[in-house]
Scaffold this active site. Structure first.
Site, mmCIF file in Angstrom:
data_model
loop_
_atom_site.group_PDB
_atom_site.id
_atom_site.type_symbol
_atom_site.label_atom_id
_atom_site.label_comp_id
_atom_site.label_asym_id
_atom_site.label_seq_id
_atom_site.Cartn_x
_atom_site.Cartn_y
_atom_site.Cartn_z
ATOM 1 N N HIS A 142 2.427 3.927 -2.405
ATOM 2 C CA HIS A 142 1.910 2.352 -2.691
ATOM 3 C C HIS A 142 2.605 1.972 -3.560
ATOM 4 O O HIS A 142 3.641 2.410 -4.420
ATOM 5 C CB HIS A 142 0.505 2.697 -3.304
ATOM 6 C CG HIS A 142 0.392 3.654 -4.646
ATOM 7 N ND1 HIS A 142 0.592 3.019 -5.829
ATOM 8 C CD2 HIS A 142 0.330 4.906 -4.948
ATOM 9 C CE1 HIS A 142 0.229 3.718 -6.760
ATOM 10 N NE2 HIS A 142 0.242 5.272 -6.263
ATOM 11 N N ASP A 154 1.667 -0.657 -5.862
ATOM 12 C CA ASP A 154 1.126 -1.459 -7.151
ATOM 13 C C ASP A 154 1.162 -0.245 -8.436
ATOM 14 O O ASP A 154 1.264 0.854 -8.030
ATOM 15 C CB ASP A 154 -0.245 -1.621 -6.869
ATOM 16 C CG ASP A 154 -1.265 -0.561 -6.606
ATOM 17 O OD1 ASP A 154 -0.899 0.393 -5.836
ATOM 18 O OD2 ASP A 154 -2.410 -0.384 -7.108
ATOM 19 N N ASP A 201 4.735 6.017 -10.839
ATOM 20 C CA ASP A 201 3.728 6.023 -9.833
ATOM 21 C C ASP A 201 3.465 4.564 -9.319
ATOM 22 O O ASP A 201 2.837 3.572 -9.949
ATOM 23 C CB ASP A 201 2.522 6.367 -10.649
ATOM 24 C CG ASP A 201 0.992 6.661 -9.787
ATOM 25 O OD1 ASP A 201 1.153 6.597 -8.690
ATOM 26 O OD2 ASP A 201 -0.018 6.619 -10.534
ATOM 27 N N GLU A 224 -3.574 0.688 -4.424
ATOM 28 C CA GLU A 224 -3.920 2.298 -4.410
ATOM 29 C C GLU A 224 -4.472 2.444 -5.667
ATOM 30 O O GLU A 224 -5.720 3.230 -5.620
ATOM 31 C CB GLU A 224 -2.779 2.822 -4.090
ATOM 32 C CG GLU A 224 -3.167 4.382 -3.901
ATOM 33 C CD GLU A 224 -3.070 5.157 -5.119
ATOM 34 O OE1 GLU A 224 -3.637 6.429 -5.125
ATOM 35 O OE2 GLU A 224 -2.810 4.672 -6.284
ATOM 36 N N GLU A 225 -4.060 2.019 -6.809
ATOM 37 C CA GLU A 225 -4.771 2.320 -8.101
ATOM 38 C C GLU A 225 -6.029 1.869 -8.180
ATOM 39 O O GLU A 225 -6.890 2.305 -9.433
ATOM 40 C CB GLU A 225 -3.571 1.709 -9.323
ATOM 41 C CG GLU A 225 -2.144 2.158 -9.181
ATOM 42 C CD GLU A 225 -2.416 3.589 -9.343
ATOM 43 O OE1 GLU A 225 -3.309 4.336 -9.839
ATOM 44 O OE2 GLU A 225 -0.991 4.194 -9.668
#
Length: 410
Positions: free
Chosen positions: A79, A81, A140, A174-175
């Site tokens: 991902h 974001d 991440d 995703e977050e």
């Protein structure tokens, strides 16, 4: 490989891609498209086929098969974001070569220390990347993005590694739990996939939390405090009463392993209106359902106590434990385990204490366990990435592809 990997990663983390809760659109922020457009451009420059960027910010592409044999179509997903929990604007990555095992002063007043994060000690002698302590880093999941493209580049340079079509997917949001909302599984057309969204070296995850978002809003009445007797209703105090009704020992800071939790992650408070936003998590489905019932029971109790119009609440499922979807296709897990060993990595099979795009994708028909990336301390100012581990993640991807071709092509 290492040079290209690091260069990519340092370039990506400087792009602010923070997602935001409560937006109707996907992606939730236009700035996520800045990275999406760059990735599309780089994938096209690499000569990948079927490279697309759709209106919702999903980037997909294909490394075509290099053999006429019918080999599996494997996907790799990350991902773009970063978390809303810490700023992603103006990230200034710092490279720490041959880390000495001690404290790292990222900037005045911001010290990354083994005293606070004991796992740092195991990376003595490694190369680390941090932010300057005023923002998150973005490992991440930009570590995963960089690792996937670096592995694809390596496969292009080593045609002796036979493979079927390799599908690549980069997702927004995703977050905030919306990564798969518009992911076209049919168009992605992979037999199975792996998300690169884990942490420490060797993590191999095919279990995750069942997750729900929950909120409760209390309504008050403002009256001049000097004349408030028997009139004022303070919504903040009623919200505080609700907070104390949920088990204090079952908050994130007191749980580990397979233990679930109730997490109050934000609050908007004023005398007349206070909203508490929670996430509810548990690996066990029955316990997960019980957590939702406890939350609702607390809200209903206060409704009975203060009146039907005193509050509103809602509980919404976000995702479920992907284990039930992956157990029937354990060859996907076993392949990743064998690939890690071939890459010199000791597999660490564990349950994710969180969610991943792969959880929902698995329920959408695309089996999708999660692999390590080398990032740590996600969602905060002391996030860091271990370049040595990132390189092993690249080698793991390559070995998955190599072993898949060898096993199927026999």
């Amino acid at each position: 490989m290492r040079k290209q990997l690091l260069e990519r990663f340092l370039r990506y983390v400087k792009i602010d891609t923070q997602s935001v809760e409560g937006q109707a659109d996907v992606p939730s922020t236009e700035k996520q498209l800045d990275l999406a457009r760059l990735l599309r451009q780089e994938m096209e420059a690499m000569g990948l086929k079927d490279v697309t960027l759709d209106s919702h910010g999903y980037v997909m592409g294909t490394l075509p098969a290099n053999t006429p044999q019918a080999l599996p179509r494997i996907g790799f997903i990350a991902h773009m974001d970063t978390s809303p929990d810490a700023s992603g604007q103006g990230v200034k990555p710092i490279l720490w070569e041959d880390y000495d095992g001690g404290e790292l002063t990222l900037s005045p007043g911001n010290v990354l220390s083994p005293a606070d994060f004991p796992e740092l000690a195991r990376y003595k002698g490694c190369t680390l990347v941090t932010s300057d302590g005023t923002t998150l880093l973005g490992a991440d999941d930009k570590a995963g993005v960089a690792e996937i493209l670096t592995a694809i580049e390596y496969l292009q340079q080593h045609p002796e590694i036979r493979h079927g079509d390799i599908r690549i997917g980069f997702t927004p949001d995703e977050e905030i739990g919306r990564g798969p909302d518009f992911f076209d599984v049919k168009r992605f057309d992979a037999d199975w996939a792996y998300t690169l969204d884990g942490s420490a070296e060797g993590e191999l995850e095919y279990e995750n939390f069942n997750g729900a978002a929950a909120s409760v809003t209390f309504y008050g009445l403002s009256v001049h405090p000097g004349y408030a007797k028997d009139k004022m209703v303070n919504s903040i105090l009623r919200a505080a009463e609700f907070i104390q009704m949920l088990p204090p020992a079952e908050r994130p800071e007191h749980t580990e392993g397979y233990e679930g939790f109730y997490h109050l992650h934000s609050m908007e408070a004023s005398l007349e209106r206070t909203t508490l936003s929670y996430i509810l998590r548990d690996h066990d489905r029955a316990k997960f359902e019980h957590r939702k019932e406890v939350f609702a029971a607390a809200a209903e109790y206060l409704k009975q106590k203060y009146g039907e119009k005193a509050l509103d609440y809602q509980v919404k499922d976000q995702y479920y434990n992907m284990r039930m979807q992956l157990e029937p296709v354990m060859h996907v897990i076993n392949l990743a385990r064998e690939a890690m060993q071939a890459a010199g990595v000791q597999p660490q099979v564990k349950a994710i204490r969180g969610g991943t795009d792969g959880a929902r994708l698995s329920f959408m028909g695309l089996p999708c366990p999660n692999l390590f990336t080398g990032g740590h301390n996600f969602h905060g100012r002391f996030e860091y990435a271990v370049v040595d581990t990132m390189e092993k993640a690249v080698r793991t991807i390559v070995e998955i592809v190599r072993l898949s071709g060898e096993k199927t092509g026999k």
